[in-house]
Design an enzyme around this catalytic site. Sequence first.
Site, PDB file in Angstrom:
ATOM      1  CG  ASP A  71       5.899  -0.602 -12.068  1.00 17.22           C
ATOM      2  OD1 ASP A  71       6.002  -1.753 -11.889  1.00 17.22           O
ATOM      3  OD2 ASP A  71       4.791   0.087 -12.604  1.00 17.22           O
ATOM      4  CE  LYS A 127       9.055   4.390 -12.591  1.00 19.56           C
ATOM      5  NZ  LYS A 127       7.941   4.997 -11.606  1.00 19.56           N
TER       6      LYS A 127
END
Length: 311
Positions: free
Chosen positions: A200, A182
């Site tokens: 996320d 991420k």
Amino acid sequence: MQPGTAKKAAVKGKATEANAAAKGKAAAKAKSGAKADGGVRGAAEAGGGKGKGPGGKPESHAAMVRRARRINRELAEVYPYAHPELDFRNPFELLVATVLSAQTTDLRVNQTTPRLFAAYPTPEDLAAANPEEVEELIRPTGFFRAKTKSIMGLATALRDEFGGEVPGRLADLVKLPGVGRKTANVVLGNAFGVPGITVDTHFGRLVRRFGWTEQDDPVKVEAEICAIFPKSEWTMLSHRVVFHGRRICHARKPACGACPIAPLCPSYGEGETDPEKARKLLKYEKGGLPGQRLSPPPDYPGLPAPPLGAG
């Protein structure tokens, strides 16, 4: 043959010809439709099967892909100013800010990093810092001891292994302390222009509500969403979905009645559907409130966030 018999045979023959013609047209139409869907199906092969579309109606994977791409276009009109909501001036600042954003808000990170980067503007500076002083500077972001270890560790790695520069490859970034896919995709997409999907909590929640995936694992979510959209859309798609999740499609009480893509959403009704009540749930610029950045882009329509301790 009797005249009546001949007439019946003629009628039967015409009916047979009509049925054959109808079947031929149906087959041609089906073939044409399959050809028209070819591009979408090519991008949507992984997954297959049927899900539920708006209104709970059965939806093929190809139809879902078309709907997903339409949602992306709609979100692009709603959030033409979508951007990363972390303040940064270079790849190093974005990398550190993204690591600090774990388990806290971008706003709190943005309120914290000015003092941190004023004291330690380069990887070399941060690598040589006193850990206790760094801990005190980043204390407002929470988990400050673990985060200090991560950002000082990545700064040391940047200094020792990459000449003090943030690498522009996913394989190198994920080797740094505290950096996963991420964080790496955030840095690549926004500091280097390399397309990537950032999964996320907001992104994962919305793509499941949209019916684009049923996966919970971020890596699997990323793979399935990447298969739906052209690579050129990945970074901006991430921003638009996250913006929508923070402003309208909230975790606990989504503002369904104020959602511009409600007709395209199979989860419509999970939140407040009354338009007036829903409008009161809107956040940031949609609700007339400051955003999360102290230094937002020039085209951002909302107000800058206040510094730490202000107000």
